[in-house]
Design an enzyme around this catalytic site. Sequence first.
Site, PDB file in Angstrom:
ATOM      1  N   LYS A   1       0.809  -1.229   0.000  1.00 29.04           N
ATOM      2  CA  LYS A   1       0.000   0.000   0.000  1.00 29.04           C
ATOM      3  C   LYS A   1       0.840   1.277   0.000  1.00 29.04           C
ATOM      4  CE  LYS A   1      -4.215  -1.712   2.172  1.00 29.04           C
ATOM      5  NZ  LYS A   1      -5.226  -1.432   3.201  1.00 29.04           N
TER       6      LYS A   1
ATOM      7  N   ASP B   1     -10.641   3.330   1.222  1.00 24.85           N
ATOM      8  CA  ASP B   1     -11.111   3.052   2.592  1.00 24.85           C
ATOM      9  C   ASP B   1     -11.774   4.298   3.189  1.00 24.85           C
ATOM     10  OD1 ASP B   1     -10.356   0.420   2.767  1.00 24.85           O
ATOM     11  OD2 ASP B   1      -8.376   0.862   3.593  1.00 24.85           O
TER      12      ASP B   1
END
Length: 266
Positions: free
Chosen positions: A64, A100
Site C-alpha cells: 500500500k 477506505d
Amino acid sequence: MKKFAVIGDPVQHSMSPAMHNAVFAKLGLDCIFEKVRIQKGRMENEFASLRADYSGLSVTIPHKIAVMPLLDKLDKSAELVGAVNCVDFDGGKSKGYNTDMAGAVDSLKAVVGSLKNKKILVLGAGGAARAIAFGCALEGAEIGIWNRTEKKAAVLMEELKKAGARAWKQKEPADILINATSVGMSPLPEETPIDTDFLESSMTVMDIVYNPLETKLLKEAKKRGCATVDGLEMLVRQGAKALDIWLGIEAPLNVMRKAAERELKT
Ligand code: ATR
C-alpha cells in the site's frame, strides 16, 4: 475484456475477486477480477507488466505504501492517508486512491446521515484508523483518537489538525464510536477494544473487524440499543468506490455484500 486484480501477499483470502466478479456478472460487464501474489520488495519489478495487463488494481498488504512512488498521480485521499489501496490505469496514466476513506464515510452516512459536527471517537492509529479519521474529518466531524500506544494517537491527531480537522473536546459524549483496531477478530472474538460500559444508547458503533461479522463490541452495542455498522459494510463500500473509479458505475451493494458473506462462510 477489461481485467482487474488485487495484488498483495498473502492474497489468497482476499474477498475482492468474489465481490467484483459478482457485480460484473450481475451487470453483464465484460470484465474479470483476478488475484495476483506479489512478494514484498517485488512491486517495482512487476509494475510495468501489471500496467500492461490490467485496467485497475486493488492493493493490499505489503504494497500500500511501496506502490506510491511508482504512480503518475495521487488522489487527495491517498495523499492524506499516506497509503494507496486502489490504482486506476486510465489513458496511459496511473493514479492512486485510498477508497477506505470513502468506504468508512459512506457506511456511516448510510446510518446517521451527515457527519458534520458529529463527535467521533476512533479507536486505533494504524492505516485503517488514518483513512477513517481523515474521511470523517473532511466531512466536518469532530475527531478523537484513542490508541493502545498513546504516542501514535497523538501523532495522528496532530496530522489531522494540520489538515484542518476539529478535535473532539470530550466534554460531551461521542456520537459515533469506531473500532479501527484488530481487537475482537477471530481467534479472540471475546475481546473488545474498549470497556463496554463506555457505550451509550445514543451512539452509533462501527467495527472494521468482519470476522466474526458480529463482534463482541457490536453485540454489546446492540444490547444497549445503539445503531451499528459492521466491518463488511466498509469493505463492500470501499470496493464499490473502486468500481466507480475504474468504470464509472454505481455498484449494486447488495450483490457485493452477498458475495462477501458467501466468501466468509467458505
Ligand atoms: P491497519 O493498517 O489494519 O490499521 P496496523 O497499522 O497494524 O493495521 O494498526 C493496528 C491497530 O490496532 C493499531 O492501532 C494497534 O495499536 P498499537 O498502535 O498500540 O499497536 C491496534 N491494536 C492491535 N492489537 C491490539 C490490541 N491487542 N489491543 C489494542 N490495540 C491493538
